[in-house]
Scaffold this motif. Sequence first.
Motif, PDB file in Angstrom:
ATOM      1  N   VAL A 114       0.837  -1.207   0.000  1.00 42.82           N
ATOM      2  CA  VAL A 114       0.000   0.000   0.000  1.00 42.82           C
ATOM      3  C   VAL A 114       0.865   1.247   0.000  1.00 42.82           C
ATOM      4  CG1 VAL A 114      -1.931  -1.126   1.176  1.00 42.82           C
ATOM      5  CG2 VAL A 114      -0.139  -0.007   2.526  1.00 42.82           C
ATOM      6  N   GLU A 151      -9.115   0.013   3.060  1.00 44.73           N
ATOM      7  CA  GLU A 151      -8.438   1.300   2.893  1.00 44.73           C
ATOM      8  C   GLU A 151      -7.839   1.807   4.195  1.00 44.73           C
ATOM      9  OE1 GLU A 151     -11.492   3.775   1.299  1.00 44.73           O
ATOM     10  OE2 GLU A 151     -11.339   2.924  -0.709  1.00 44.73           O
ATOM     11  N   VAL A 184      -9.114  -1.822  -3.466  1.00 40.51           N
ATOM     12  CA  VAL A 184      -8.693  -1.932  -2.072  1.00 40.51           C
ATOM     13  C   VAL A 184      -7.552  -2.931  -1.983  1.00 40.51           C
ATOM     14  CG1 VAL A 184     -10.922  -1.326  -1.066  1.00 40.51           C
ATOM     15  CG2 VAL A 184     -10.433  -3.711  -1.598  1.00 40.51           C
ATOM     16  N   ARG A 191      -3.757   3.391   0.268  1.00 45.60           N
ATOM     17  CA  ARG A 191      -4.225   3.105  -1.078  1.00 45.60           C
ATOM     18  C   ARG A 191      -3.473   1.882  -1.588  1.00 45.60           C
ATOM     19  NH1 ARG A 191      -2.268   8.109  -1.180  1.00 45.60           N
ATOM     20  NH2 ARG A 191      -0.701   7.581  -2.768  1.00 45.60           N
TER      21      ARG A 191
END
Length: 370
Positions: A127, A164, A191, A184
């Motif tokens: 992420v 998220e 997701v 993100r």
Amino acid sequence: MESDMRSIGETARDSGLTVSALRFYDSAGVLRPARVDPQTGYRWYAPEQLADARLVARLRRVGLPPAEIRLVLAAVPGTGEAHRIVDAHLRRLEDGLSDARRELSFVRALLDQREHPMDPIRPESTVTLAAAELAAALDAVRFAVGGDPEIPVLAGVLFEIEGEQLRLVATDRYRMALASVPVRAADGAAVAPPAAAIVPAALVDGARALLAGCAEAVLTVGAAQFALESGGHRIEGAGLDHDFPDYRRLIRLEHTRRVETTASALRRVVTEADVRLMRRSAEGAECEVTVLTVGPGGELSAAAGPAPDAAGGAVQVAVDRGFLLDALRAGATEQLVLELGGPITPLAIRAAGREGTFSLLMPVRIPELA
């Protein structure tokens, strides 16, 4: 008189409860029969009790505890109290379902690894997030990392990615700190897939140093891997091979008193109050204990023991003074919300305006508050 009433068998048949359930709810003080034969002990129910019995049957099917069923039946119509109890239970059920889905996603990954043991272990989730927000979250939880060599699972920070959100959790059994950061998916997906790792304290400190002065960071969390890239630098290492304790049941405790304050005001109240030396538990270290009191009007005070007017609607809890001051130093916001539930419920210290970032301090039990 009995001809105007329903037998326990008829009430069971018409309500959906069993005879044994009706007996149980009688003994639990939830649904008392209108009459009990003094010689045979046989229970009789008034016709108007059938509606309550049917309500009990429905509440029983969704797992509402007997104590809360009793409160629903005793609630004054029109106050909304019964609806509040049911709504709170629904939220618990929804949270439980979310927990089950989360755990089963990890179960599937473990099953895949078990069925394909020769496959290399790959990162489960990567992420992107703001470096400053991750740094603030690490600062908010680092103080609660455990240092007991007998409990190595607590010697790190849990990094848990779900959807998220990245949640960080640290605990040493006597206190717990949580922080959340929006993330993100780095690969452009809607997701990020769920992932979790317990990152050793030394690796956490290295990651925190890497974030200084950076705008963005890329985080990879897997079953046995942790990596962070920021500002052109990278740090990585293995996670702790343990299962982190179930922390979610603690963050859903019901609190009876909620009061807004500031970090400076609370710090002043605590540092100026007398303390007493006690042990946190039978095997715990000696600590300075402060008794926090929130009065009926939200007034906040601290002392070495219970307030004289504690019976007048005040809520009190005894906590480790040093741990409380640690939590205040770790917080990045001045505005706080305190939540108390009584002498055996953890004290929650929430950062106002920062949903998901808070500390919990386990209560120290003292005889006067028992």
